[in-house]
Design an enzyme around this catalytic site. Sequence first.
Site, PDB file in Angstrom:
ATOM      1  N   LYS A 109       0.848  -1.080   0.197  1.00  0.00           N
ATOM      2  CA  LYS A 109      -0.078  -0.018   0.032  1.00  0.00           C
ATOM      3  C   LYS A 109       0.841   1.228   0.184  1.00  0.00           C
ATOM      4  CE  LYS A 109      -4.133  -2.068   1.779  1.00  0.00           C
ATOM      5  NZ  LYS A 109      -3.823  -3.383   1.832  1.00  0.00           N
TER       6      LYS A 109
HETATM    7  C1  LIG Z   1      -4.498  -4.542   1.054  1.00  0.00           C
HETATM    8  C2  LIG Z   1      -3.680  -5.760   0.805  1.00  0.00           C
HETATM    9  C3  LIG Z   1      -3.910  -6.760  -0.068  1.00  0.00           C
HETATM   10  C4  LIG Z   1      -5.250  -6.833  -0.955  1.00  0.00           C
HETATM   11  O1  LIG Z   1      -5.188  -5.919  -1.967  1.00  0.00           O
HETATM   12  P1  LIG Z   1      -6.461  -5.344  -2.495  1.00  0.00           P
HETATM   13  O2  LIG Z   1      -6.107  -3.877  -3.356  1.00  0.00           O
HETATM   14  O3  LIG Z   1      -7.420  -4.723  -1.597  1.00  0.00           O
HETATM   15  O4  LIG Z   1      -7.012  -6.142  -3.414  1.00  0.00           O
HETATM   16  C5  LIG Z   1      -3.100  -7.883  -0.245  1.00  0.00           C
HETATM   17  N1  LIG Z   1      -1.705  -7.963   0.583  1.00  0.00           N
HETATM   18  C6  LIG Z   1      -1.929  -7.052   1.580  1.00  0.00           C
HETATM   19  C7  LIG Z   1      -0.534  -7.379   2.441  1.00  0.00           C
HETATM   20  C8  LIG Z   1      -2.598  -5.901   1.711  1.00  0.00           C
HETATM   21  O5  LIG Z   1      -1.929  -5.097   2.630  1.00  0.00           O
END
Ligand SMILES: *Cc1c(COP(=O)(O)O)cnc(C)c1O
Length: 488
Positions: A109
């Site tokens: 993120k």
């Molecule tokens: C948020 C997240 C995901 C999922 O991603 P999306 O964009 O919500 O599908 C997968 N792995 C980790 C570690 C995350 O923080």
Amino acid sequence: MIHESTRNAGLQCSESEALLKGSAEDGGLYVDRYLKEKRIPLQDLLKMDYRETALAVLSLFFDGIGKEKLKEAISAAYDRFDIPETVSLQKTGDIHVLELFHGPTSAFKDVALTLLPHLISNALPEGEKALILTATSGDTGKAALSGFSNVPRTGILVYYPKDGTSRIQELQMTTQEGENVAVYGLKGNFDDAQTAVKEVFADQGFRKVLLEKKIRLTSANSINIGRLMPQIVYYFDAYRQLVLSGSISLGEKISFSVPSGNFGDVLAGYYAYCLGLPVRRFIVASNANNVLTDFVRTGVYDRRRPFYKTISPSMDILISSNLERLLYYLSDENNEETAAYMQELKEKGCYRISETMRKKLQELFAAEYFSDEETSAVIRRVYEKEGYLLDPHSAIGYAAAERYKEEGKIVALATASPFKFPAYVLNALGQEVAEDEFANLRKLTEVSGQEAPKAIARLQELPVRFEEAIGREEVRSSISRFLKEHEL
Ligand SMILES: *Cc1c(COP(=O)(O)O)cnc(C)c1O
């Protein structure tokens, strides 16, 4: 650049408004009607590094900001990463792993949330300020805090479920530095936190009082176009690296396996495909909350099912908000049809897409899911066989990729550092797990011979700045208090 609501072509706004508002007034998400006409020329890609690729991609969507400002924003964001390349492509067995977790909070993120504050600052009209409210189950909160910390004309308040995150995730948030940040533990679970924050956004009276002070309420969640667009970049970058290393020839199709929850990450891959990236297949990888697996396999989205807490908590989700954008594009930019599916979801908890859409979906997407036991077994096997340590989220993407590797080159996205989840990873490796997460962190370092990211190792020494636990009804007063005590 004009954006429209997925649910109403007449509801349009500029990129700045889309950045500041997050979603449209009718509940739809902002989309670009002409996405499929835009292109990133592959030939040019080979000459670009990560940041130049980011500039090329983001210029397509944020032309109002201007190239120089975008360039500055990209540098400010990615200077904060542990590696100058921003992301790293590793060959592990037959699969290429794209590590997206070298940012300040060790989760993918960061790629978007280090950039979003700069996009928002640029979008803010002069004299106005943005107050970001975020409910989090763990990863988003920290990445958003870290991104907005000390960014001029912004303030950020994060609400997390008091007993609902891992100890490391909690400490990552409560030790956050910066003059414009605050963190509150909310009594209740993540849904309670989410609901409390949504109530504030829906409170027009409260918003009006803030607007009179030139303060806009904004959210940093993954439906914001400022979260989505930066994620397109690493799909192109992975492709570029594969061509340059001679693993594929220019124009050859490859597949991507993506650990998914809210469908933001894999949707960004679809955007890259629309912009001309040669993709054979996207594999949507899930845990026991396999609502997306069923959707891709049957064309029916049905959220009426039990919710499971798993060892990949950032994918514990039953309403994948960003899927709405895929429906819009699969229906050939049909707002009425998209709105009708969303209405059915709201009223009945499920919908079935048309046969035409289902065929298109299955031509490009496949889906797999894995239980916690299977995920742990993959972590152990890949570590023992390849010496590569996966976190539980990334392990799910890797395991899904293994099922498609006969079809051709495949890249599995790694979304978090294994050191963010030391207890789960140690347990998967068959090691004893301690109560104290820092003991687990040390043990994982010892067992794997790898260093934990510095920001995580350092947590133990940082003073806790935010210890306040509040009730749901206290969210508004926490905001008023924050604004009295802080000059944005
Ligand atoms: C948020 C997240 C995901 C999922 O991603 P999306 O964009 O919500 O599908 C997968 N792995 C980790 C570690 C995350 O923080």
